[in-house]
Design a protein around this motif. Structure first.
Motif, PDB file in Angstrom:
ATOM      1  N   ASP A   1      -8.944   8.191   2.402  1.00 18.35           N
ATOM      2  CA  ASP A   1      -8.927   9.304   2.649  1.00 18.35           C
ATOM      3  C   ASP A   1      -9.264  10.371   1.341  1.00 18.35           C
TER       4      ASP A   1
ATOM      5  N   LEU B   1       0.927   3.907  -3.019  1.00 19.14           N
ATOM      6  CA  LEU B   1       0.451   5.232  -2.936  1.00 19.14           C
ATOM      7  C   LEU B   1       1.513   6.219  -3.239  1.00 19.14           C
TER       8      LEU B   1
ATOM      9  N   TRP C   1      -1.357  16.417   0.323  1.00 18.20           N
ATOM     10  CA  TRP C   1      -1.482  15.602   1.327  1.00 18.20           C
ATOM     11  C   TRP C   1      -0.441  14.294   1.236  1.00 18.20           C
ATOM     12  N   GLY C   2       0.197  14.036   0.209  1.00 13.43           N
ATOM     13  CA  GLY C   2       1.359  13.034   0.086  1.00 13.43           C
ATOM     14  C   GLY C   2       2.701  13.444   0.778  1.00 13.43           C
TER      15      GLY C   2
ATOM     16  N   LEU D   1      -6.244   6.799  -5.267  1.00 12.19           N
ATOM     17  CA  LEU D   1      -5.581   7.262  -4.193  1.00 12.19           C
ATOM     18  C   LEU D   1      -6.660   7.251  -2.820  1.00 12.19           C
TER      19      LEU D   1
ATOM     20  N   LYS E   1       1.895  13.481   4.449  1.00 12.93           N
ATOM     21  CA  LYS E   1       2.220  12.050   4.897  1.00 12.93           C
ATOM     22  C   LYS E   1       3.635  11.401   4.757  1.00 12.93           C
TER      23      LYS E   1
ATOM     24  N   LYS F   1       0.733  -1.070  -0.083  1.00 10.95           N
ATOM     25  CA  LYS F   1       0.072  -0.186   0.028  1.00 10.95           C
ATOM     26  C   LYS F   1       0.876   1.154  -0.108  1.00 10.95           C
ATOM     27  N   ILE F   2       1.610   1.324   0.889  1.00 13.31           N
ATOM     28  CA  ILE F   2       2.537   2.612   0.857  1.00 13.31           C
ATOM     29  C   ILE F   2       3.261   2.878  -0.305  1.00 13.31           C
TER      30      ILE F   2
ATOM     31  N   TRP G   1      -3.982  16.532  -3.533  1.00 11.91           N
ATOM     32  CA  TRP G   1      -3.455  15.229  -3.131  1.00 11.91           C
ATOM     33  C   TRP G   1      -1.982  15.499  -2.871  1.00 11.91           C
TER      34      TRP G   1
ATOM     35  N   SER H   1      -5.918   4.866   0.077  1.00  8.12           N
ATOM     36  CA  SER H   1      -5.726   5.483   1.511  1.00  8.12           C
ATOM     37  C   SER H   1      -6.527   5.495   2.546  1.00  8.12           C
TER      38      SER H   1
END
Length: 156
Positions: free
Chosen positions: A128, A104, A149-150, A122, A153, A100-101, A146, A126
């Motif tokens: 989210d 993303l 956001w990225g 996304l 994170k 997942k990570i 996005w 996520s």
């Protein structure tokens, strides 16, 4: 069903793409909740049980190949549903079930560099959605949301 039957992510995605395509042929354009239901069912299949080691470089290369194939084969389509059920899009979602990570991060980097609309993937991976309702449909603002956001994170 054999445990390894769906270890090949592309075959796995093809099977689910066919399922959605069949639904569309019988029922017309599916509602969003129908599409989400089919994709959630996909996550219950044995792909998660496959013991397939994927090196980061290999994952990035597979992602690039699928992203380019998806863009080339769906760029002319106006239907978001047809784009979402394309085998390459589904293959990328399948990659995200195990990594997942990393996926993303790949999606965000591709969004930044190539501006391919990965918004649904996304959001799905996520769980989210940083896009303000007022910005929905405004590609530049959606991308900016996005990417912000990225960065927050630590994925960019």
């Amino acid at each position: 069903m054999a445990r390894d039957e769906f270890c090949d992510v592309e075959s796995y995605a093809d099977e689910w793409s066919s399922k959605v395509h069949s639904h569309v042929q019988w029922h017309g354009r599916p509602r969003r909740d129908t599409l989400v239901s089919i994709i959630e069912e996909m996550w219950q299949r044995p792909l998660a049980d496959c013991a397939v080691a994927v090196e980061p470089d290999s994952l990035a290369e597979r992602f690039r190949e699928q992203a380019e194939k998806w863009e080339n084969e769906t760029g002319h389509l106006s239907s978001p549903t047809q784009k979402l059920v394309h085998p390459s899009y589904q293959a990328i979602l399948g990659m995200g079930s195990e990594h997942k990570i990393e996926v993303l991060s790949l999606l965000l980097r591709d969004l930044e560099k190539n501006r391919r609309p990965w918004f649904w993937a996304l959001s799905y991976l996520s769980q989210d959605n940083p896009i303000r309702p007022a910005d929905a449909g405004k590609k530049d603002r959606m991308i900016a949301a996005w990417l912000t956001w990225g960065k927050a994170k630590g994925l960019l």
